[in-house]
Each structure stands twice: as structure tokens, then as C-alpha cells.
Scaffold this active site. Sequence first.
Site, PDB file in Angstrom:
ATOM      1  CG  ASP A   1      53.545  67.222  87.315  1.00 42.47           C
ATOM      2  OD1 ASP A   1      52.867  67.631  88.267  1.00 42.47           O
ATOM      3  OD2 ASP A   1      54.526  66.471  87.435  1.00 42.47           O
TER       4      ASP A   1
ATOM      5  CB  CYS B   1      52.383  47.338  48.896  1.00 40.23           C
ATOM      6  SG  CYS B   1      52.954  47.546  47.192  1.00 40.23           S
TER       7      CYS B   1
ATOM      8  CB  CYS C   1      51.995  52.008  45.758  1.00 34.55           C
ATOM      9  SG  CYS C   1      51.113  50.461  45.502  1.00 34.55           S
TER      10      CYS C   1
END
Length: 736
Positions: free
Chosen positions: A456, A49, A46
Site C-alpha cells: 500500500d 507434554c 518434551c
Amino acid sequence: MAVVSAPPPGLHAADADARLLAPFTTWPDGPDGVAVSQFQVGGIHCAACSGIIESALLALPGVEQASVNPASARLALRWRPSQLPLADVLAGLQAVGYSATPDVAAPARDLRRREKRQALWRLFVAGFLMMQVMMMATPAYVAGAGELAPDLDQLLRWASWVMALPVMAFSAAPFFAGAWRQLRAGHLGMDVPVALGIGVTFVASTGALFDPGGLLGRDVYFDSLTMFIALLLLARWFELGARHRAAEALEAVAGSLPTAAERLLDDGRSERVAPESLRVGDRIRVAAGEAFAADGLVLSGQGWVNEALLTGESAPVAKALGDPVVAGSINGDGPLVVAVQRVGADTTAQGIVRLMQQAQSQRPPAHGIVDRVAAGFTAGVLLLALAAGLAWWWVEPSRAVAVAVAVLIVTCPCALTLAAPAAWLTASGALARRGLLLTDLSALERLCGVGTVVFDKTGTLSEDRLQLQRHWSSGGDADALLAQARSLAALSRHPHARALVDGRDASGWTDVHELPGRGVEARDATGRTWRLGAPGWVSERPDPAARLAFGSGDSALWMDLAEEPREDAHEALAALRGAGLRLRLLSGDQPAAVARMAAALDIVHWHAGASPDTKLALLRDWQARGERVLMVGDGINDAPVLAAADVRIAMGQGAMLARAAADALLVSNRLMALPQAVSLARRTRRVLRQNLAWAALYNLACVPLALAGLLPPLAAGIGMAASSLFVVLNAQRLAR
């Protein structure tokens, strides 16, 4: 700042084995700085942790930063190996209940195999015994009054208890271990209410079994308990599979390099060497069916190369003299001789691996918000369950425990904490398959707010090589002169000469000289001198319309070269306009060339002759007017404007990978990935909101029912597990 991929020389063996660190460590501040290492962590269940692991590591001397992404189970550790041995890092993780392995293919695969095998066994035990317990509980549900003998009813209850024991001891072990780690670290993660709900349900049911006339009543919930555990493990199995698929995609790129390369020696011989032994400037020969061991340019030969692993494009790409090849791609037919340009960790393949590791080790901002919400939510749930249990103890003591358990189960924040990471990880994987690698997962959220896309020109909207537009001559056959020019061009490395190369035989030329800024000069078989290069150098009376010339004496061939738009540029820009985005072209090239490209692509807003400072000033002006800008550039000349944009995408391969300055890297060079990224970012935001909304609505709807005693633990367990499955499966829609 340059990234040095090799470990610093002289690293003491007591600190860490330099050769051990090299495959999964970079040194962003140079050889004497800190190291950034990538790990895979086992035992994560989870979001809480992440905080436990990070706190434990930050307490170690020499650790400067630790970031764990629970969705991909990856740890990015910024540390000083001179102060902290690697063994102490791994021991520190083990001390808080987690296993870890350096993110190198073999041990990482072994860790995943063990994790997957154990998860499958836990799911199998819970699922199989759940069915048995449900079978034992069915008679009590379907039997009429007096139809089920008391002794048989008690026997079935005892059988259910016996079958629930392995589920509690083995299948539910990760929830109890996770809750203990979270409580010990001062966190209230989602494992706490899950473990508490499971424990309370089992204890209450056991008490009712042993003493049916006691305060806990006579109702047992072993069927609800085992079903709840099985469904939750099934949801985690889906999450584990998504995480492993992402890791396997990483390893597919990391493992694409060959184990040996054929290096050509100056005396005409060749030798088989490890790819790590190659150096820039070496020549290697790649046989048909072999993978390229380094990035480079084709010196001789031609054929088809499969670059699907790197670009996602299944169709092979034609390669001839002067064309670039990348490590990890497969030579389809015919031997190719390649001049090595980048080796080892500097190759495109290894750069991609680093970018993917960086993205998967990062914790998105939305993820952190969900963590904080889940922590506060858990504390509130525990208080709510306690209050509900006390209130029902005064109303109907026999139901107090069942109501408290139902509240704990139904409000478990599993769906809440899975909502964000499941969506982010799935979306980043989908973009990677399209050839766009995210280095910052939060770019997906920022991409949703973009209203302007600035391109560009050279190497971005245009191909990275010039194309011959037209040719004409004065004093000779234009086509015959062009054939000669193409032959001589094969001996030059200049970009203008490369525009003419078509694989013709370059033999027959002698006394070849290439003069910087002018061109190439050589003698033909008759001894006549020819020149290919700048028109003013080739002829005393150059044609002003020509960009390149070839001639000797009065014979001259004039050529006009121009950049061609990328193959999918028209389609990509049309899709971006269809998404409601404003398009701009910003280039440092001459106005005529920029105007021609803008007209070809129907771009109304364009600027030519812009220096880096001018580009930056224009971007700042657009942003000051409220425009949110996505900048797409080559990542080298456009560094200042890329850094200032709201979202930054770098094109191509090479130096950009080492810098990793952009939010994403377009390794496929296919512009259609841009509108696809915008569309996917918007879908990801919708899915994330759907997931969070579902988690909130689910709790708002079910908590009152649980408090009122109208939601039994079985229904609560089904609903909680179903909500977790919903957010994971809903996020998987982004993979399409």
C-alpha cells in the site's frame, strides 16, 4: 471482530475473580463470550507434554480449546469462566503432574526462578557426581591385566553405585516423571525411551554389581549412565535458557508502563492517578525521564523520546506538537503534555504483549508433524530394542542387556522433537528484536515461498504525514507568509496543517474557527482575518497546482504538499529486489500521487485509484497466475486484500494491534525489517531441515552400530546428548 480486553461485567466471584483474570485474559467474542487466557506451564520437558496437557484440559467442562507450545512453555486456553473456575483449571494441570501460573509478570518470574534453580541443581548434582563416577571407573579402563586388585575393583564399583544413586533419585527424576505422565496419557514421547534406557542401565549394572557371575554379566555402566543424564540435562538447560529469554523479552514490554501518571484537570490543577484510571481525552503531563502511561498526541512541549523498547531503535526520536507517542516509551528531556488516545490494554505496549503471547502460545504446523513422527518413532524404537535384546540373548546373553540399552539410548528422539521448536522460537525472537512481531509462526515457512511483495502507499511506503514540497505567493513575501501559516497551522488538527507545524509560537491569534472540509480561520493582532485550508476557500482565484493555501484578501500563499517515502524505503526495496522478489504498488490514491511515489522508489508495476474491491480482484488475479503474494498495508483500509494474501504484514500501531488480523505486525515501521524477515525465514527453513536431517542421519548411522553391539552405552549417551545440543545450538545461529 473487536477484542474486548476488559473482563465482562458481572462475572460471578465463584467462577473466577474478574480482576484476577484481567491481566492475562481477553474476550474475543465480546463480554458474553468465551475467554482466552495465557499461562506459563512448569514441568514441560518434551513435545509429548503438550498433548498430555491439552488432553487433560479438554476433558474439563467449559474448555473449548487448549494449545501448548513446549518450546516457550506457554498455554493458550479458550474457556468459559462461568462454567469452570480458574482454580479447577490449575488443579486439572496439577493432576497430570504440571504446575501453571497465569502469565502475569510477577508470578511468571517466580515460576521461572524456581524452574531455573531446580534445573541448575539437577545439572550440578549430575555433573559433579558424573566426574566422581568417571574418576572411580578410570582405573578399570587404564589398568593392565592383573594391575587392579579384585577387592579394589569391587570397592570402586560400589563407590560408583553409591554416587549414582542421587543422580537417579534427583537428577533423573524429570525423565521418570515425564515418562509416567506420557504412558498414563497413552502417549509415547521422548521421555519414555530415555527413562527406560536409564532404568534398564541402572538395574542391569546393579545386578552385575551384586552378582558378577549372574546372567547380567559383570560389566557396570554407572559412568555411562551418569554422563548420559548430565549431558541430557545440559541440553535441556540450553533450551530452558532460550525459553526464559523469550519470556523476559515479553515482560520487558509488559512492565514498561509507569505505576502512576500526572493527569491535568480543567481548573489548572493536576493529580497523580494510576494508569488504569486514565480515559480517552484526558491530558497528562510527562516529565523528563518518565515513561508515557498511555498512547496519545503531544499537545505542548517538544523533546526527544526513547522508543527502543517498542521499536528496537536506540536513537531517540524527536517529538513536537501533534506527534504521536506510545505507552512505555521514555521522555528524554523536557515536560510534554499529551492528549490520551488509547489506555490500558488498548495501548501499543499491551497490544505487543498480546501479539507475542499469541505467537508463543501457538504450535507451528511443522511442530505437530514432528510430534507425530516422534510418537511413531518411539514405538518402533521400543520394538527394535526388544528384538535386539532377544537376539543377543541367544547369541551372547551377557551382552544382551547392554545392546538393548545402547539401542534405547542412541535412538532417543530428543533431537527430533527439539528441532522445530528451537528454530521457530529463536527466529521469532530475532524478528521481534528487529521490530517485526509474528502472530502466526507458520508465516515464516509461507514467507519462503513468496515471489511478489505488494505495498500500500499511504502510511506504508510513505510517512504517515505530508511534507511541504514548495511554496509560492501572489501579492506578498512568500517566506513571511509561510511563517504566519506555520503559526496558524499549530492550532489545527487537520493532516494538511500538521505538515506545516514546526513548533512555532501559536499565540496572537483570536477568534479561531476550524471548518470541516475547508480549513481554519482566525484574526491576527491587528484584527485582520486569515484563512488556512483549501485553495478554493482561501481565494476566489486559486492556483490549480496548490493543495493548500494561506491568505487574506489579495495576499495568498500557495503550497504543494506531498508524501515522502519512508527513510529506509529505497534501501528496503532494493534488498527485496536483490532477494529475487517482484514489487508492486497498490493504492487507492490519485494516479498523480501514486505515479510520483512509484517513480521515486523505482516501482514499475503500480495501480492507482483502487477501491478495496478492486485491490482484492487484482490480488486474486495475481494469485491465479501462480504468484505467491506478501501484502504490506496499514491494516485498516486494506483489510480485505490483507486477508486474502498468502502472507500479511500490517504496519504501524493502534487499531491493528486490537485486531491482530495479520500474520505479523511491523511495530518499528522500518521497512528494512521486511527483507530481513525474508532472509531470516529462508535461513530458518535451512536450519530446520539441517536439524531434522541431522536427527535422521544420526539415527541411521548409530542404530546399526548399536544393534551389532559395537556401540557401548557410554558412546550412545554421548552421541544422543550431543545431537540434542547440536539442534539447539544450530537454531541459536538464527538469533544473530
